[in-house]
Motif scaffolding. Sequence first.
Motif, PDB file in Angstrom:
ATOM      1  N   LYS A 194       0.840  -1.210   0.000  1.00  0.00           N
ATOM      2  CA  LYS A 194       0.000   0.000   0.000  1.00  0.00           C
ATOM      3  C   LYS A 194       0.874   1.258   0.000  1.00  0.00           C
ATOM      4  O   LYS A 194       0.622   2.197  -0.748  1.00  0.00           O
ATOM      5  N   LEU A 195       1.918   1.269   0.810  1.00  0.00           N
ATOM      6  CA  LEU A 195       2.811   2.427   0.865  1.00  0.00           C
ATOM      7  C   LEU A 195       3.553   2.625  -0.458  1.00  0.00           C
ATOM      8  O   LEU A 195       3.696   3.749  -0.935  1.00  0.00           O
ATOM      9  N   GLU A 220       1.310  14.868  -6.216  1.00  0.00           N
ATOM     10  CA  GLU A 220       0.385  14.184  -7.101  1.00  0.00           C
ATOM     11  C   GLU A 220       0.774  14.301  -8.573  1.00  0.00           C
ATOM     12  O   GLU A 220       0.125  13.741  -9.426  1.00  0.00           O
ATOM     13  N   GLY A 238       1.982   6.820  -6.712  1.00  0.00           N
ATOM     14  CA  GLY A 238       0.805   7.533  -7.199  1.00  0.00           C
ATOM     15  C   GLY A 238      -0.161   6.625  -7.935  1.00  0.00           C
ATOM     16  O   GLY A 238      -0.881   7.069  -8.820  1.00  0.00           O
ATOM     17  N   SER A 254      -3.036   3.138  -7.763  1.00  0.00           N
ATOM     18  CA  SER A 254      -3.883   2.316  -6.898  1.00  0.00           C
ATOM     19  C   SER A 254      -3.120   1.022  -6.604  1.00  0.00           C
ATOM     20  O   SER A 254      -2.162   0.672  -7.313  1.00  0.00           O
ATOM     21  N   GLN A 301       1.099   4.039  -2.984  1.00  0.00           N
ATOM     22  CA  GLN A 301       0.866   5.460  -2.723  1.00  0.00           C
ATOM     23  C   GLN A 301       2.056   6.297  -3.174  1.00  0.00           C
ATOM     24  O   GLN A 301       1.893   7.358  -3.775  1.00  0.00           O
ATOM     25  N   ASP A 302       3.248   5.831  -2.884  1.00  0.00           N
ATOM     26  CA  ASP A 302       4.452   6.563  -3.269  1.00  0.00           C
ATOM     27  C   ASP A 302       4.568   6.688  -4.787  1.00  0.00           C
ATOM     28  O   ASP A 302       5.058   7.684  -5.298  1.00  0.00           O
TER      29      ASP A 302
END
Length: 108
Positions: free
Chosen positions: A3-4, A105, A10, A12, A7-8
């Motif tokens: 998950k990390l 983002e 950008g 899903s 996220q890193d």
Amino acid sequence: MIKLKAQDAGLSIAEFTRRSVLLKPLPRRLSKITLATYRELVRIGNNINQLTRATNAAIKMGVQPPAYPYQLAELRNLLQEIGRELSSIETEVTDDDDIDDEDKEEWE
């Protein structure tokens, strides 16, 4: 941990997993300087396009053009070369890039 990493990157979790399993590259983060340079190149390109249209219209009407077509072609070639050079540079975000939360983002 997945998950990390997603996220890193950008992405899903599903897209991150797909890219990882299929060995597809993850998107590169772009620094503020690189993003600003791309934006400025786009603005310059738009101005050259407007100047090209005005030049072509002036030539058709038989009046002095605001620029010569060979100069516009040279400018276009220079911009394309700069764009190619920028895209060939491996841009990694570092702590020195001073990235704000809103810039996190922005991905290529």
